[in-house]
Enzyme design. Structure first.
Site, PDB file in Angstrom:
ATOM      1  N   GLN A  16      -1.503  -9.594   6.589  1.00  0.00           N
ATOM      2  CA  GLN A  16      -2.117 -10.270   7.745  1.00  0.00           C
ATOM      3  C   GLN A  16      -1.064 -10.799   8.715  1.00  0.00           C
ATOM      4  O   GLN A  16      -1.165 -10.599   9.927  1.00  0.00           O
ATOM      5  CB  GLN A  16      -3.003 -11.432   7.273  1.00  0.00           C
ATOM      6  CG  GLN A  16      -3.661 -12.171   8.448  1.00  0.00           C
ATOM      7  CD  GLN A  16      -4.484 -13.364   8.004  1.00  0.00           C
ATOM      8  OE1 GLN A  16      -5.016 -13.376   6.905  1.00  0.00           O
ATOM      9  NE2 GLN A  16      -4.601 -14.366   8.853  1.00  0.00           N
ATOM     10  N   THR A  73       4.908  -5.652  -5.030  1.00  0.00           N
ATOM     11  CA  THR A  73       3.497  -5.246  -4.976  1.00  0.00           C
ATOM     12  C   THR A  73       3.192  -4.488  -3.679  1.00  0.00           C
ATOM     13  O   THR A  73       2.423  -3.536  -3.680  1.00  0.00           O
ATOM     14  CB  THR A  73       2.558  -6.458  -5.093  1.00  0.00           C
ATOM     15  OG1 THR A  73       3.029  -7.469  -4.211  1.00  0.00           O
ATOM     16  CG2 THR A  73       2.527  -6.996  -6.502  1.00  0.00           C
ATOM     17  N   GLY A  74       3.813  -4.914  -2.580  1.00  0.00           N
ATOM     18  CA  GLY A  74       3.587  -4.229  -1.301  1.00  0.00           C
ATOM     19  C   GLY A  74       4.088  -2.796  -1.345  1.00  0.00           C
ATOM     20  O   GLY A  74       3.437  -1.875  -0.829  1.00  0.00           O
ATOM     21  N   ASP A  75       5.240  -2.594  -1.986  1.00  0.00           N
ATOM     22  CA  ASP A  75       5.824  -1.244  -2.095  1.00  0.00           C
ATOM     23  C   ASP A  75       4.917  -0.350  -2.928  1.00  0.00           C
ATOM     24  O   ASP A  75       4.681   0.814  -2.593  1.00  0.00           O
ATOM     25  CB  ASP A  75       7.204  -1.318  -2.765  1.00  0.00           C
ATOM     26  CG  ASP A  75       8.126  -2.281  -2.049  1.00  0.00           C
ATOM     27  OD1 ASP A  75       8.517  -1.975  -0.912  1.00  0.00           O
ATOM     28  OD2 ASP A  75       8.440  -3.335  -2.611  1.00  0.00           O
ATOM     29  N   ALA A 120       0.382 -15.588 -10.189  1.00  0.00           N
ATOM     30  CA  ALA A 120       1.833 -15.429 -10.381  1.00  0.00           C
ATOM     31  C   ALA A 120       2.401 -14.853  -9.091  1.00  0.00           C
ATOM     32  O   ALA A 120       1.670 -14.317  -8.264  1.00  0.00           O
ATOM     33  CB  ALA A 120       2.128 -14.482 -11.536  1.00  0.00           C
ATOM     34  N   THR A 161      -3.139  -5.281   3.956  1.00  0.00           N
ATOM     35  CA  THR A 161      -3.085  -5.247   2.487  1.00  0.00           C
ATOM     36  C   THR A 161      -3.480  -6.568   1.836  1.00  0.00           C
ATOM     37  O   THR A 161      -3.953  -6.587   0.710  1.00  0.00           O
ATOM     38  CB  THR A 161      -1.666  -4.885   2.015  1.00  0.00           C
ATOM     39  OG1 THR A 161      -0.745  -5.825   2.601  1.00  0.00           O
ATOM     40  CG2 THR A 161      -1.290  -3.483   2.458  1.00  0.00           C
TER      41      THR A 161
END
Length: 265
Positions: free
Chosen positions: A104, A186-188, A181, A139
């Site tokens: 965002q 995670t974005g990759d 956590a 995402t």
């Protein structure tokens, strides 16, 4: 996620040299290009040149860009790359991208518009479409999820031009359970899996996102379970223990059980 790191940042000259090697061997015909975290403006500009050249080689090439610039913590956004990358992403990179996966905060940076509601998020995605990409996936966001506070919203929009020239837009919302956590990478993983699933389902963003987000959930749940077991009762897992359990999740990545459904808007 670690306190120390070593090594050097690849610069644009070194990238150019590698690409020249590919060209000399005539192995510069690609179906996909995926880019993520970058710290150097000249490197990013070189990526644009290379993508444009690769698209001349193969007009069907799909460029997936994860415009990694920053994130929000406790509602406050901040950039973790040099600020001069923003105009390069906005004016040069996004216009040649086919799929972009900003969070965002990054979507707000690229368009210069803040998002407070789902309606505003959809307008921002339309602005991003107008800049070039056919597929836009936000995402993660801090929007209120219909399922409640324990869920995180992702939004997707796929705009395609039909044979008669009219434009059609499919929009979806995905709500996934929050995992307590802080993970790194995670974005990759999201961008890489979205590339794979849009390849398998090129005209169905809903299914591509369901498979991507479901696989993410499997990986994160396995990671947190394993990290807690390693840290022991009452201890907070450290960065090493929270390394994403990618290898252990191979089956879930290849063929995820759909545990998160998308809503068509």
């Amino acid at each position: 996620g670690y306190a120390h790191w070593k090594g050097q940042v690849l610069n644009s000259d070194e990238l150019h040299e590698l690409y020249e090697g590919l060209k000399l061997n005539k192995v510069n015909r690609y179906d996909y290009v995926l880019t993520g975290y970058t710290r150097d403006t000249s490197f990013l500009e070189m990526v644009v040149d290379i993508v444009q050249e690769l698209k001349q080689q193969n007009s069907n090439l799909v460029y997936v860009c994860d415009p990694v610039m920053g994130d929000k913590w406790n509602g406050e956004g901040s950039m973790y790359v040099p600020k001069d990358l923003l105009p390069v992403y906005r004016d040069k990179v996004v216009p040649v991208a086919d799929i972009i996966t900003p969070n965002q905060f990054e979507a707000e940076l690229l368009t210069g518009r803040k998002i407070h509601t789902e309606k505003e998020a959809l307008e921002v995605m339309d602005m991003l479409h107008a800049m070039g990409p056919e597929t836009v996936v936000i995402t993660s966001s801090d929007l209120q999820a219909p399922l409640g506070n324990d869920y995180l919203i992702a939004l997707g929009s796929h705009r395609k031009t039909k044979a008669d020239g009219t434009k059609m837009t499919q929009r979806i919302r995905v709500e996934s359970p929050k995992v307590d956590a802080v993970f790194v990478g995670t974005g990759d993983l999201f961008a890489a899996m979205l590339l794979a699933w849009t390849h398998k389902h090129p005209n169905n963003l809903k299914v591509a996102c369901e498979k991507t987000v479901s696989a993410m959930q499997h990986v994160l749940q396995r990671t947190i379970k394993s990290a807690k077991a390693q840290a022991g009762e009452g201890s907070k897992p450290n960065s090493a223990q929270l390394e994403l359990r990618m290898v252990q999740s191979k089956k879930d990545i290849e063929n995820p059980e759909i545990i998160v459904k998308a809503t068509v808007l």
